[in-house]
Design an enzyme around this catalytic site. Structure first.
Site, mmCIF file in Angstrom:
data_model
loop_
_atom_site.group_PDB
_atom_site.id
_atom_site.type_symbol
_atom_site.label_atom_id
_atom_site.label_comp_id
_atom_site.label_asym_id
_atom_site.label_seq_id
_atom_site.Cartn_x
_atom_site.Cartn_y
_atom_site.Cartn_z
ATOM 1 N N GLU A 265 -6.872 -24.620 30.473
ATOM 2 C CA GLU A 265 -7.403 -23.748 29.410
ATOM 3 C C GLU A 265 -6.083 -23.245 28.559
ATOM 4 O OE1 GLU A 265 -9.245 -20.774 31.545
ATOM 5 O OE2 GLU A 265 -11.012 -21.971 31.975
ATOM 6 N N ASN B 203 -14.258 -26.296 31.110
ATOM 7 C CA ASN B 203 -14.435 -25.088 32.012
ATOM 8 C C ASN B 203 -15.220 -24.153 31.438
ATOM 9 O OD1 ASN B 203 -12.355 -26.392 33.425
ATOM 10 N ND2 ASN B 203 -10.937 -24.549 33.274
ATOM 11 N N GLU C 34 -14.759 -26.737 35.779
ATOM 12 C CA GLU C 34 -15.016 -25.584 36.222
ATOM 13 C C GLU C 34 -16.282 -24.842 35.979
ATOM 14 O OE1 GLU C 34 -12.042 -22.415 35.805
ATOM 15 O OE2 GLU C 34 -10.226 -23.825 36.253
HETATM 16 C C1 BDP Z 1 -10.778 -19.867 34.501
HETATM 17 C C2 BDP Z 1 -9.395 -20.379 35.059
HETATM 18 C C3 BDP Z 1 -9.314 -20.444 36.588
HETATM 19 C C4 BDP Z 1 -9.907 -19.012 36.881
HETATM 20 C C5 BDP Z 1 -11.018 -18.907 36.571
HETATM 21 C C6 BDP Z 1 -12.068 -17.748 36.932
HETATM 22 O O1 BDP Z 1 -8.961 -21.753 34.759
HETATM 23 O O2 BDP Z 1 -8.024 -20.406 36.980
HETATM 24 O O3 BDP Z 1 -9.659 -18.560 38.313
HETATM 25 O O4 BDP Z 1 -11.509 -19.137 35.279
HETATM 26 O O5 BDP Z 1 -12.039 -16.652 36.079
HETATM 27 O O6 BDP Z 1 -10.395 -19.460 33.338
HETATM 28 O O7 BDP Z 1 -12.518 -17.498 37.845
#
Ligand code: BDP
Length: 651
Positions: A469, A523, A561
């Site tokens: 990110e 993500n 993600e």
């Molecule tokens: C993303 C990140 C991750 C965070 C996740 C979140 O890559 O490390 O833990 O979101 O917000 O931005 O849970």
């Protein structure tokens, strides 16, 4: 609040842009008095072999926090009695002491070590698998190694400093400070009224620090030894091909003595032999390393002294020998697919963390095995080492278990629009002299170099992710990433595909770097951070965005993600946010979209298990997006995923 000026740690790294992709062989690291980050002189993970001894220095070490005024000076005396800290473990959650939990700065670990008296004719080395984020090693009063970067190994050859049979004081100073020029980046604030130093950072996991991985003392033969082995697999029909390069203490040239290669299958049968420091061996009727069906060959390298009599009946005793496990498989990327052994592969699994209670990021064999058991139970075939290189034991275990890995650098938090994982208005441009700058880029290059040098031989690793990110939608991102993407390509002898995990704000319309990479890792949090709780909107928005990426790039997409914070045990007939029902519905919504978009070749749920973060008003005892709790108990989503991924019902 004022920002404290912290010396840029990475100014210690000598390389200048563009980054030389020179071989790791050129420098000896940890030379006494050295104060720079030099590559490992011996890259190979320490192992006991016929010619090498190995002693674990894990256990309880004396421990102390450094006073602020000691930060720049080495510790050259015994630590005061009192605290003892386990190695491997992060130190933060071990003691019942908030000042240790929140400490910002240096700490010291110390123990005595005795060099076995039988090692008089050996060379001996201290190797630390990691020191998070900066480590300095002292033998008695002398600085013998220094390393910046918290998740990769470094070493000190101490043979000329201590004699066989001698006992010495080993001190490791470890610093956890992050600045805008470290990887990962952060900032240290000094509080307005009490002058307390506080570590801030953009990434969403706790800044665990210390000696979280093993420390070794090991020996190699004094005169000639193997420094590195690189093996690149390929397949031709039913023949496996292993192209290899051996780096010995004499370099890659043949030197004075012979280098012999022997390849054995899992039954111990010798299937190929060769000699010389470079070449290709053929393995007939190869058994491939497959996801879910690992198969490993023993690739043994031996240096044989030319003075050993050729008439001897028995095989001559090697001067040095080392066995590497290698898997034979191919990885290719086509327009919209990722092929492992020429078969399209669909990734199921997670973004993970190295994170457990009490140990923090401390490597733990019980959790390693249990986590892989859970991966198998749920039907996951892969994971991403979000957001840093994991302990090398994890990579070896994945090789043996047939789990596929997307291997990530610690370059997380290169976006000032994110704070602790939650988006906010950027208060300054990310890529700027006072932010992510040329020195950060140098540190990032070092992180890529060290990751690939360490993990290049693992068959489980099918792809590199060079960042998580970053603000790839902001000005300066392209200039920053173009040389780094090229560096990753140049460094991997096996030419694995390269990627980075893209931030939701950097849509297909605003991202400026995705063309530099082979696979799109996205993500996405529609339904959580945007369209919160509205899964109808989320479904439409996700599909529209994915189709935008497909039309623009025509590359394979892995959703690296997607997930929703879920408080285990919280239930709601309305499927309200934070309930186990919402997490199930959220994942179902995404899966419907993935199944409609052909270019989606993988789904990695965020996250495998709940994990600790900087606790604040957005995070109650950490991030709760785990499909398992931090104690590895399944939430309802675990069962739902198992049904999808294993196509099974029940437990
Ligand atoms: C993303 C990140 C991750 C965070 C996740 C979140 O890559 O490390 O833990 O979101 O917000 O931005 O849970």
């Amino acid at each position: 609040m004022k920002l404290l000026t912290v010396l840029p740690l990475l100014s210690l790294i000598p390389s200048a842009l563009p980054f030389p992709s020179s071989s790791i062989s050129d420098h000896v690291s940890g030379a006494p008095g050295s104060n720079s980050n030099t590559p490992l002189h011996i890259q190979l993970k320490p192992k006991q072999t016929r010619t090498r001894d190995l002693i674990s220095l894990d256990g309880l070490w004396n421990f102390a926090l450094a006073d602020d005024n000691r930060t720049a000076t080495p510790w050259t005396s015994p630590l005061p009695k009192g605290l003892e800290a386990p190695v491997p473990a992060s130190y933060n959650d071990i003691f019942v002491d908030r000042s240790i939990h929140n400490h910002v700065g240096w700490v010291y670990y110390q123990r005595t070590v005795t060099i076995p008296r039988g090692w008089a004719s050996e060379r001996y080395i201290i190797r630390l698998e990691s020191a998070t984020h900066e480590g300095r090693v002292y033998v008695n009063d002398e600085l013998v190694a220094e390393h910046v970067g918290g998740y990769t190994p470094f070493e000190a050859d101490i043979s000329t400093l201590v004699s066989a049979g001698e006992t010495f004081r080993l001190t490791v100073a470890v610093n956890n400070e992050l600045t805008h020029e470290t990887i990962p980046p952060g900032d240290i604030e000094v509080t307005e009224y009490t002058g307390r130093r506080v570590q801030n950072y953009q990434h969403d996991f706790y800044n665990y620090a210390g000696l979280a991985r093993s420390v070794w003392l090991y020996s190699v033969p004094k005169e000639q030894y193997i420094r590195d082995i690189t093996v690149v697999p390929d397949v031709d029909g039913d023949t496996g091909l292993l192209s290899y390069t051996i780096l010995t203490s004499n370099g890659t040239g043949t030197g004075t003595d012979s280098v012999n290669i022997s390849v054995r299958d899992e039954e111990g049968n010798e299937v190929a032999t060769a000699s010389g420091t470079q070449g290709t061996v053929s393995v007939p009727s190869v058994t491939l390393w497959q996801p879910g069906a690992a198969y490993l060959y023993d690739f043994t390298v031996s240096i044989i002294s030319d003075s050993s009599s050729p008439n001897q009946a028995a095989e001559p005793d090697p001067v040095d020998t080392y066995t590497l496990s290698v898997g034979i498989r191919t990885v290719k990327v086509t327009d919209q697919q990722i092929l492992i052994n020429d078969v399209p592969f669909y990734f199921t699994g997670f973004g993970k963390h190295e994170d457990t209670t009490i140990r923090g990021k401390g490597h733990d064999q019980a959790y390693l095995v249990h986590d892989f058991q859970l991966l198998n139970w749920i039907g996951a075939n892969s994971f991403r080492t979000s957001h840093y290189p994991y302990a090398e034991e994890v990579m070896e275990f994945a090789d043996r278990q047939g789990i596929v890995i997307i291997d990530e650098t610690p370059a997380v938090g290169l976006a000032y629009s994110i704070g602790g994982g939650v988006s906010s208005e950027p208060n300054r441009p990310t890529f700027s002299p006072g932010g992510i700058n040329d020195n950060t880029q140098r540190a990032h290059a070092a992180a890529i170099r060290e990751l690939i040098a360490r993990d290049k031989n693992h068959p489980s690793v099918v792809m590199w992710s060079i960042a998580n990110e970053p603000a790839s939608n902001e000005e300066g991102a392209r200039e920053y990433f173009t040389p780094l993407a090229q560096l990753a390509r140049d460094l991997d002898p096996a030419s694995r595909p390269i990627s980075f995990a893209n931030l939701g704000q950097a849509t297909y319309e605003t991202d400026t770097i995705s063309d530099l990479f082979d696979v799109l890792l996205l993500n996405r949090y529609f339904g959580w951070y945007s369209f919160t709780g509205d899964l109808g909107e989320a479904e439409a928005a996700l599909e529209s965005e994915l189709r935008g990426w497909v039309d623009k790039y025509n590359k394979p997409i892995i959703i690296s993600e997607y997930g929703a914070d879920t408080y285990a045990g919280l239930h709601s007939v309305y499927g309200l946010l934070w309930s186990e029902e919402f997490q199930v519905e959220f994942l179902d919504t995404y899966h419907r979209v993935f199944d409609r978009v052909d270019a989606v070749v993988g789904e990695h749920v965020w996250a495998f298990a709940d994990f600790q973060t900087n606790v604040g008003i957005q995070r109650v005892d950490g991030n709760k997006k785990g499909v398992f709790t931090r104690e590895r108990k399944p939430k309802a989503a675990a069962h739902a995923l198992r049904r999808r991924w294993r196509n099974e019902t029940g437990v």
